[in-house]
Write an enzyme that holds these catalytic residues in place. Structure first.
Site, mmCIF file in Angstrom:
data_model
loop_
_atom_site.group_PDB
_atom_site.id
_atom_site.type_symbol
_atom_site.label_atom_id
_atom_site.label_comp_id
_atom_site.label_asym_id
_atom_site.label_seq_id
_atom_site.Cartn_x
_atom_site.Cartn_y
_atom_site.Cartn_z
ATOM 1 N N SER A 1 0.859 -1.189 0.000
ATOM 2 C CA SER A 1 0.000 0.000 0.000
ATOM 3 C C SER A 1 0.890 1.233 0.000
ATOM 4 C CB SER A 1 -0.912 -0.012 1.227
ATOM 5 O OG SER A 1 -1.773 1.099 1.217
ATOM 6 N N SER B 1 1.231 5.653 -1.344
ATOM 7 C CA SER B 1 0.523 6.914 -1.146
ATOM 8 C C SER B 1 -0.592 7.137 -2.152
ATOM 9 C CB SER B 1 1.527 8.073 -1.225
ATOM 10 O OG SER B 1 2.177 8.071 -2.479
ATOM 11 N N ALA C 1 -1.778 4.522 -4.557
ATOM 12 C CA ALA C 1 -2.538 3.320 -4.907
ATOM 13 C C ALA C 1 -2.108 2.174 -4.016
ATOM 14 C CB ALA C 1 -2.307 2.970 -6.380
ATOM 15 N N GLN C 2 -2.852 1.077 -4.084
ATOM 16 C CA GLN C 2 -2.426 -0.132 -3.399
ATOM 17 C C GLN C 2 -2.566 -1.315 -4.345
ATOM 18 O OE1 GLN C 2 -4.836 -0.198 0.166
ATOM 19 N NE2 GLN C 2 -6.229 -1.732 -0.641
ATOM 20 N N VAL C 3 -1.845 -2.388 -3.997
ATOM 21 C CA VAL C 3 -1.691 -3.530 -4.900
ATOM 22 C C VAL C 3 -2.266 -4.777 -4.255
ATOM 23 C CG1 VAL C 3 0.008 -5.036 -6.004
ATOM 24 C CG2 VAL C 3 0.339 -2.552 -6.014
ATOM 25 N N LYS D 1 -3.423 -3.217 -9.440
ATOM 26 C CA LYS D 1 -3.157 -1.945 -8.770
ATOM 27 C C LYS D 1 -4.393 -1.056 -8.873
ATOM 28 C CE LYS D 1 0.425 1.624 -8.451
ATOM 29 N NZ LYS D 1 1.739 2.048 -8.955
ATOM 30 N N ASP E 1 11.507 6.863 -9.891
ATOM 31 C CA ASP E 1 11.016 6.676 -8.520
ATOM 32 C C ASP E 1 11.705 5.449 -7.926
ATOM 33 O OD1 ASP E 1 9.556 7.319 -6.295
ATOM 34 O OD2 ASP E 1 7.697 6.391 -6.961
#
Length: 528
Positions: free
Chosen positions: A111, A113, A115-117, A135, A270
């Site tokens: 999880s 900032s 999105a979460q997977v 995602k 990133d």
């Protein structure tokens, strides 16, 4: 009023979590300071989480306990309910999760900032299933980010108006660049396209692997791609237990970064540890598995060229060339004395050469570099901020993996090879081939303009001038054809050199003569 309200929220978060300690105040909380800072970032939302992620990669600039705690922001941000993610998938794709996947785990794998997977099993053929990740964007992200970006615009405007020193840092342009990057990250279709491009660029590489995107199940708020496995790059104890060669791993990371920037002009921007897995199947040749492609960067051809030349001059300790390039590119004012800037750069950079990363105080180095920038009114280049941030992340990873890493020694051969490739006869010939048809096609337009001018004013002087211009264009066209042919012959002889032993003695001299003559004919200036 919304901006003032947000400032009040930030102030209250700082007070609530006792963060004035970081400004030199006496500690007032028993909870560790790193935990309090992380909780404040999580409370304030995605823009602040991104800041914490960036800081977590710099244990040399932060106390160790704070940097370690901030690493939890990389993929351990408090998740939103799995049922919400499931509902968003069904709403977006228009089908029940059971019809889309043979399995869908409501407990998120990670999880972050934005999105979460979640993990799932995808049926891709008769009796064929693959492990995938799904995602899903966090609900309400666009509104939260817009609120904080508007606040950043306000602060940048205030700084530009009332703090003259800040104008050199170009805060408005930097915020505008950040706004574009973070809103691009909210489009998961764009992230899928980024992943596909990186996969094509590195297809078959033994250095890094990028997962496959399944476009039929991907939308702006939902992304489905192949699940890749590996060990998080900051789990050093696990990697060490498997016998992973940390020197090779660190050097490969540097090689990947510089090739992405200069060979492909498309780089993963990133690179915090939460986005990098290590395939330790062969511990002596560990491979990177990349994930999360929401932020990528690229450069203009001019910035790429200037940056490459700056790096190479820097690696060669040619501070005179570094100073000249900064003036030519407009990164320092045109009236800057090259000799003074050269001396200042030598004073800052010379102490760090030949040392491994562990012996370099980058905090002290950056402080001195900022002092030089202020003295010579060097402006921040907003289009390079993303690249600079990524380079700092790469250097931070290298420091953790292999403190003896010589960043300069690893990167210099890559830059030299890029310059040779960029300036060799092949690229020059390609540019000639691209420009020649346009030049030939422009000749009829030139003749038409000449006739039009004759109709407007038929004086003898203008007629002669136009005829001379036509003759010069024809002569230039002939020179370009001859020059292109000579460069092509040079390239062919250069290629035959390795296959025809009888050419070995004269080939280099003949190649240079033909190539130089061809380029001279191409670049020969027109007669007055």
């Amino acid at each position: 009023m919304n901006r003032l309200g947000r400032l009040w929220q930030i102030y209250r978060a700082v007070r609530r979590h006792g963060l004035m300690e970081f400004a030199g105040r006496r500690p007032t909380r028993s909870t560790p300071r790193g935990v309090r800072l992380r909780l404040a970032f999580e409370e304030l939302g995605p823009v602040f989480v991104k800041l914490g992620q960036a800081l977590s990669t710099r244990p040399d600039l932060l106390p160790a306990d704070v940097a370690l705690e901030l690493t939890r922001l990389q993929d351990q941000v408090p998740p939103f309910p799995g049922e919400v993610a499931r509902a968003e998938v069904e709403r977006t794709l228009g089908r029940k999760v059971e019809d889309l996947f043979t399995g869908f785990d409501l407990v998120p794998l990670a999880s972050a900032s934005v999105a979460q997977v979640h993990t799932a099993r995808l049926r891709v053929g008769e009796g064929v299933e693959l492990d995938v990740i799904v995602k899903v964007l966090r609900p309400g992200m666009a509104a939260q980010i817009r609120r904080d970006v508007d606040l950043l615009h306000l602060l940048a405007d205030l700084a530009s108006r009332f703090v003259p020193e800040s104008r050199r840092l170009r805060p408005r342009e930097v915020v505008a660049e950040y706004e574009k990057v973070i809103f691009d990250e909210l489009d998961l279709m764009r992230e899928g396209a980024n992943a596909s491009q990186l996969r094509r660029n590195w297809q078959g590489s033994e250095l890094i692997y990028h997962p496959l995107v399944f476009w039929d199940w991907t939308r702006p708020s939902v992304l489905v791609m192949e699940r890749v496995h590996g060990i998080k790059i900051d789990e050093l104890a696990r990697l060490r237990a498997l016998g992973v060669n940390f020197q090779v791993l660190a050097e490969r990371g540097v090689e990947i970064f510089f090739k992405q920037v200069f060979r492909d002009n498309f780089f993963h921007a990133d690179m915090h540890p939460g986005n990098i897995l290590v395939d330790a199947t062969d511990p002596q040749k560990p491979r990177y598995n990349a994930v999360d492609f929401g932020i990528v960067g690229s450069l203009t051809a001019m910035d790429q060229r200037y940056l490459a030349e700056n790096f190479l001059a820097f690696f060669n300790r040619d501070y005179r060339r570094v100073a000249e390039l900064h003036v030519q590119s407009g990164w320092v004012p045109a009236g800057t004395r090259v000799e003074e800037f050269e001396s200042a750069m030598r004073t800052v950079c010379e102490p760090i050469f030949g040392r491994p990363i562990k012996d370099i105080s980058f905090g002290f180095f950056l402080l001195r570099l900022f002092q030089v920038a202020r003295r010579f009114q060097m402006e921040v280049q907003p289009q390079l901020v993303l690249l600079q941030k990524t380079l700092l992340q790469i250097e931070g990873l290298g420091r953790q993996l292999y403190p003896e890493l010589d960043l300069w020694k690893t990167a210099k051969p890559i830059m030299e090879d890029w310059m040779r490739t960029r300036l060799g006869p092949g690229p020059a010939l390609e540019r000639l081939q691209r420009e020649l048809p346009a030049l030939i096609e422009s000749l009829p337009d030139l003749a038409q303009r000449a006739l039009h001018n004759l109709a407007q004013d038929g004086t003898r002087r203008e007629v002669e001038a136009l005829r001379a211009e036509l003759r010069e264009q024809q002569a230039r066209s002939r020179r370009h054809w001859i020059g292109s042919t000579l460069v092509l012959c040079a390239a062919l002889i250069y290629g035959l050199d390795g296959y025809r032993p009888w050419l070995w003695f004269n080939a280099p001299l003949l190649t240079w003569l033909l190539g130089a003559t061809g380029l001279w004919l191409w670049r020969r200036p027109s007669k007055d």
